[in-house]
Design a protein around this motif. Structure first.
Motif, mmCIF file in Angstrom:
data_model
loop_
_atom_site.group_PDB
_atom_site.id
_atom_site.type_symbol
_atom_site.label_atom_id
_atom_site.label_comp_id
_atom_site.label_asym_id
_atom_site.label_seq_id
_atom_site.Cartn_x
_atom_site.Cartn_y
_atom_site.Cartn_z
ATOM 1 N N PRO A 170 0.830 -1.205 0.000
ATOM 2 C CA PRO A 170 0.000 0.000 0.000
ATOM 3 C C PRO A 170 0.866 1.257 0.000
ATOM 4 C CG PRO A 170 0.022 -1.019 2.180
ATOM 5 C CD PRO A 170 0.718 -1.973 1.257
ATOM 6 N N VAL A 171 0.342 2.326 -0.557
ATOM 7 C CA VAL A 171 1.056 3.593 -0.610
ATOM 8 C C VAL A 171 0.275 4.641 0.162
ATOM 9 C CG1 VAL A 171 2.162 3.100 -2.816
ATOM 10 C CG2 VAL A 171 -0.058 4.227 -2.782
ATOM 11 N N GLU A 172 0.987 5.589 0.742
ATOM 12 C CA GLU A 172 0.364 6.650 1.515
ATOM 13 C C GLU A 172 0.296 7.926 0.684
ATOM 14 O OE1 GLU A 172 2.389 7.154 5.191
ATOM 15 O OE2 GLU A 172 1.832 5.172 5.973
ATOM 16 N N ARG A 173 -0.814 8.602 0.768
ATOM 17 C CA ARG A 173 -1.008 9.879 0.097
ATOM 18 C C ARG A 173 -1.414 10.925 1.136
ATOM 19 N NH1 ARG A 173 1.672 8.022 -3.335
ATOM 20 N NH2 ARG A 173 0.972 7.084 -5.286
ATOM 21 N N VAL A 174 -1.034 12.173 0.889
ATOM 22 C CA VAL A 174 -1.368 13.269 1.796
ATOM 23 C C VAL A 174 -2.177 14.306 1.037
ATOM 24 C CG1 VAL A 174 0.659 12.904 3.251
ATOM 25 C CG2 VAL A 174 0.819 14.447 1.296
ATOM 26 N N LEU A 175 -2.678 15.289 1.750
ATOM 27 C CA LEU A 175 -3.536 16.329 1.200
ATOM 28 C C LEU A 175 -2.925 16.931 -0.077
ATOM 29 C CD1 LEU A 175 -6.048 18.162 1.585
ATOM 30 C CD2 LEU A 175 -4.568 19.732 2.853
ATOM 31 N N GLY A 176 -3.720 16.941 -1.142
ATOM 32 C CA GLY A 176 -3.268 17.512 -2.405
ATOM 33 C C GLY A 176 -2.626 16.526 -3.354
ATOM 34 N N ASP A 177 -2.276 15.316 -2.883
ATOM 35 C CA ASP A 177 -1.659 14.319 -3.757
ATOM 36 C C ASP A 177 -2.654 13.814 -4.792
ATOM 37 O OD1 ASP A 177 0.755 14.512 -2.553
ATOM 38 O OD2 ASP A 177 0.682 12.590 -1.504
ATOM 39 N N ARG A 178 -2.115 13.362 -5.904
ATOM 40 C CA ARG A 178 -2.954 12.854 -6.984
ATOM 41 C C ARG A 178 -3.452 11.445 -6.651
ATOM 42 N NH1 ARG A 178 -1.011 11.586 -13.194
ATOM 43 N NH2 ARG A 178 -3.075 11.404 -14.130
#
Length: 635
Positions: A170-178
């Motif tokens: 799994p990958v982590e994304r933060v606010l604003g990431d695509r």
């Protein structure tokens, strides 16, 4: 019973015939079996006429003749077996097709169909995914599929991107990431803002490519169709000779019973679908089946540099201020101006310059009258300055006092001019991918004898990368049109071109096989290519070639296995060694063996595993939001 009614009817008639025989009524059994077999023969004769317009003569003509001849000589049990073989072949093909397209169907089954649109003051509304428009805010619940491309509106989230990239972690994304459609949300509900419609989103485009691949017919498949015509003529000629020499009409029927070439027309399509499915499982989308055959014969591999052989994420080594500009500009000011001019550029190096400025805490200036000159550089008005950023020739022609920066191998320079005067350069480094050397070695083992590097970079940088990667020759300072001309001039073909970015789209379309690093590359490159790599892993290029070679080997083996076994049985039958009933049963075994052999294209040899898993995991990472082009080549 409803899916394959003729198979069910044939089995029902067979049971009825067996009951009649056991009850001592052979005449009634013969009448029932013969009448049913002839009815099926008439039905298939209509199909045969239609098949004439598609080049598929052999399978129906031989089957109809085999049924008619066995009924004529009283071999009604054999005629029922031939009918079962003919109708059961459709069920067998359907089973093989299902196995071969397992990964492709998995992609289609995962297609998002609904979205939860948020409206201020109202609970989320369930709408068809086709109704989502850019700007909509959507709720994605735990374990749901992201319906369209967008940006994360929550603080953070965890996503499974295996369906797109093949990456199992799994990958982590933060606010604003695509966020890409087709990824699966983790354990927490998140909010997102749509940036594309469903039809323009990543997953829908992948599904469209898969459907195109499944519908295409490879040259090998069409060749197998053409084999049916001489095979049919040979079968009738041998049957006629056997009848003439033996003066026994049953000999004619015995030859035709074992001559029905079901494997000839089924095995090749099954093998190609299996190869395409195996590629999809590895994160390699092959747009049409003919590309598999081209991949199997590739003799020259051509590579772009930035974002393909290299990571495509250069890092700033130092800022060099020109002689005479030391008292007017600091390093930070020079970097700030360069990043401000680059902020509207789609080039990969622009992102690296902006990241370097952000790392130093520099605020970008508003840019006006920004203009990007393809493959050369950008110009923009930043505050009270007119800034030029780009290749040495581009900056030299627009500034005075130009100075060349001394670069060591592997470094590249981004040159900068302010208000018509050369002021300095950013010295950056874009290292070779960790698995580039292994990938080139794997391609050589697979028979790719010539490798070429085409890049817009200067000769010194190109030579360094080519030597480090083990590429046989390089061509530097290339514009997009130069790359197309160089690929067209290559004599050792087929030629495979690997690249990413807008500037690579023309040469990817011009090559015999174009492979786009689609995980991070531009949409233009992906649309122009024949193969799209959904994982940002260069080793998948060698994997694609290996899958192509393995698929062609399996397809050819399946075709010739069916032909050889059928010919052997026909010769034996012509000599009276194979009775009609036994021949029909043996032909069923040939059909099954050939189809199962074609399904071997789903798997590969152990030796075909090009990259260790550690390299695959290490090469994955966040997908940058900007559309990219490659090789503006500033060194």
């Amino acid at each position: 019973m409803t899916r394959f009614p003729l198979v069910s009817a044939t089995l029902f008639v067979g049971v009825g015939v067996a009951v009649l025989l056991l009850s001592g009524q052979p005449a009634a059994a013969q009448l029932a079996a013969s009448g049913y077999a002839l009815a099926v023969a008439v039905f298939r004769a209509v199909t045969m006429v239609r098949g004439l317009f598609h080049g598929r003569l052999g399978i129906d003509l031989l089957a109809v003749a085999a049924i008619g001849s066995t009924v004529a000589v009283g071999e009604y049990i054999a005629s029922l077996i031939v009918v079962l073989m003919l109708t059961g072949g459709e069920a067998l093909e359907d089973f093989a097709h299902g196995r071969a397209t397992k990964e492709l169907r998995a992609l289609l089954d995962r297609s998002p169909r609904t979205a939860h649109r948020e409206t201020p003051g109202l609970p989320p509304e369930d709408i068809p995914v086709a109704d989502v428009v850019p700007g909509d805010f959507l709720l994605v619940r735990p374990a749901e599929t992201v319906p369209v491309d967008g940006t994360l509106a929550s603080e953070a989230g965890t996503f499974d991107e295996a369906a797109l990239t093949g990456e199992s972690l799994p990958v982590e994304r933060v606010l604003g990431d695509r966020l890409l459609s087709g990824t699966v949300n983790g354990a927490d509900a998140i909010r997102m803002r749509a940036t594309a419609t469903a039809s323009n989103s990543q997953y829908s485009q992948i599904v469209a490519l898969v459907q195109e691949a499944a519908a295409s017919r490879a040259p090998m498949v069409r060749l197998a169709d053409r084999y049916a015509v001489p095979f049919t003529l040979f079968a009738f000629a041998l049957a006629g000779v056997a009848w003439f020499l033996s003066q026994d009409p049953a000999r004619f029927a015995q030859v035709l019973v074992v001559a029905t070439p079901c494997p000839l027309l089924i095995a090749a399509p099954v093998a190609f679908l299996a190869g395409t499915s195996r590629a999809a499982h590895a994160g390699i989308i092959i747009k049409n089946a003919g590309t598999l055959e081209q991949l199997s014969r590739v003799r020259t591999a051509v590579f772009d540099k930035t974002g393909t052989l290299t990571s495509g994420h250069p890092t700033l080594l130092h800022v060099e201020i020109a002689t005479g500009a030391e008292g007017t500009l600091t390093e930070d000011r020079l970097l700030q101006l360069a990043a401000s001019a680059e902020q509207y550029s789609s080039h990969v190096l622009a992102g690296s310059v902006i990241e370097a400025a952000a790392a130093r805490g520099l605020t970008l200036l508003p840019a006006e009258n920004a203009s990007e000159h393809a493959t050369d550089g950008v110009s923009a008005d930043c505050g009270r300055y007119t800034v030029i950023v780009g290749k040495p020739a581009f900056v030299r022609a627009r500034t005075s006092g130009f100075q060349t920066v001394d670069l060591v191998s592997g470094q590249l320079g981004i040159y900068i001019g302010v208000d018509g005067r050369y002021v300095g350069a950013l010295v950056m480094s874009d290292p070779l991918r960790a698995n580039a050397v292994d990938t080139l070695a794997a391609l050589r083992r697979l028979g790719v004898s010539e490798t070429v590097l085409l890049t817009g970079d200067a000769s010194s940088t190109a030579e360094h990368i080519a030597d480090e990667a083990g590429i046989t020759r390089f061509i530097a300072d290339c514009l997009p049109v130069d790359k197309v001309n160089e690929v067209a001039a290559l004599s050792l073909r087929p030629v495979m071109m690997v690249g990413d970015g807008v500037n690579d789209a023309p040469v990817l379309a011009a090559a015999d096989v174009g492979i786009a690093m689609g995980a991070k590359g531009s949409t233009a490159a992906s649309e122009s290519a024949d193969v799209v790599l959904m994982l940002d892993d260069l080793s998948r290029v060698a994997t694609a070639v290996d899958i192509g070679q393995h698929t062609i080997r399996v397809a050819k083996a399946s075709i010739w296995t069916g032909i050889i076994l059928s010919v052997v049985l026909m010769i034996a039958a012509s000599l009276g060694m194979v009775p009609a009933v036994a021949g029909a049963l043996l032909q069923e075994v040939v059909d099954l063996a050939t189809i199962l052999n074609a399904l071997r294209a789903l798997g590969g040899r152990r030796a075909s595993r090009i990259s260790p898993p550690a390299l695959i995991v290490a090469s994955s990472g966040p997908v940058p939001p900007q559309i990219r082009s490659s090789d503006r080549g500033y060194s």
